[in-house]
Design a protein around this motif. Structure first.
Motif, PDB file in Angstrom:
ATOM      1  N   ASN A  38     -32.490   9.571  -0.080  1.00 23.34           N
ATOM      2  CA  ASN A  38     -31.539   9.093  -1.078  1.00 23.34           C
ATOM      3  C   ASN A  38     -32.230   8.677  -2.367  1.00 23.34           C
ATOM      4  OD1 ASN A  38     -29.111   9.229   0.422  1.00 23.34           O
ATOM      5  ND2 ASN A  38     -29.768   7.450   1.592  1.00 23.34           N
ATOM      6  N   ILE A  49     -24.268   5.669  -2.324  1.00 22.39           N
ATOM      7  CA  ILE A  49     -25.398   6.298  -1.631  1.00 22.39           C
ATOM      8  C   ILE A  49     -24.865   7.311  -0.627  1.00 22.39           C
ATOM      9  CG2 ILE A  49     -27.359   5.866  -0.107  1.00 22.39           C
ATOM     10  CD1 ILE A  49     -27.438   3.006  -1.372  1.00 22.39           C
ATOM     11  N   ASP A  50     -25.408   8.522  -0.680  1.00 22.22           N
ATOM     12  CA  ASP A  50     -24.994   9.583   0.242  1.00 22.22           C
ATOM     13  C   ASP A  50     -25.615   9.330   1.608  1.00 22.22           C
ATOM     14  OD1 ASP A  50     -24.243  11.874   1.552  1.00 22.22           O
ATOM     15  OD2 ASP A  50     -25.486  13.223   0.341  1.00 22.22           O
TER      16      ASP A  50
END
Length: 194
Positions: A137, A143-144
């Motif tokens: 990330n 945040i993925d």
């Protein structure tokens, strides 16, 4: 009983059942890697197909061999693969490594930890080999989290195969994107032609 004996007994009581725990970095030697490579060419496809069949039956709540248990809660999802006579004694270890390699090679994940923990449990010794994988990330919200943090764990009891667990733990707050469906990852790992 002397004063010294009383103090000693309080400090070190008889029947102290504190388990002995040893933890070390997971490392595979050359011989293991040769056997793992041979397994990939000779048995991996058959084992993956067998596990996939069991997983599909488990999703329909039909008993199967090898046993696959679906694990589901609000923040954790995955499956546990019970030991079966279908496997050789090393195959759950090979699956542990293969699952970790496939996730790292095909998704934006990094290995955060790889270790072995050995715990004395009464008259038995449990050995747990595990990989902990985290999404790569940039930490700018949101945040993925992809599928979440992934734990892959192989348990042995007295050096005999016990189970393999594959879990994803997700976050549910506004700083993270919604997690991808873990079934997508599991189905990818268990594709026969993978």
């Amino acid at each position: 009983m002397s004063f010294f004996d009383q103090v000693y007994e309080k400090l070190f009581p008889k029947g102290n059942t504190q388990p002995v725990t040893v933890q070390k970095v997971l490392h595979r030697n050359e011989r293991y890697m040769e056997e793992y490579s041979e397994w990939q060419t000779k048995r991996r496809a058959l084992i993956i197909k067998t596990i996939n069949n069991s997983l599909q039956l488990s999703r329909k709540e039909i008993e199967q061999n090898p046993p696959v248990h679906l694990l589901s809660s609000k923040g954790s999802n995955g499956f546990a693969l019970g030991y079966s006579e279908i496997y050789t004694s090393s195959e759950l270890q090979f699956l542990l490594d293969w699952f970790a390699e496939k996730v790292l090679a095909n998704f934006r994940y990094k290995r955060a930890n790889a270790d072995i923990t050995i715990v004395e449990k009464g008259k038995q010794v449990e050995t747990i080999e595990k990989y902990y994988l985290k999404p790569k990330n940039d930490f700018d919200p949101p945040i993925d989290q992809q599928f979440g943090n992934i734990l892959i764990e192989n348990s042995l009891m007295d050096n005999q195969p016990n189970y393999l667990k594959f879990m994803a733990n997700t976050y549910s707050d506004r700083n993270y994107t919604e997690a991808r469906n873990l079934d997508e990852l599991i189905d990818f790992l268990l594709k026969p032609d993978n």
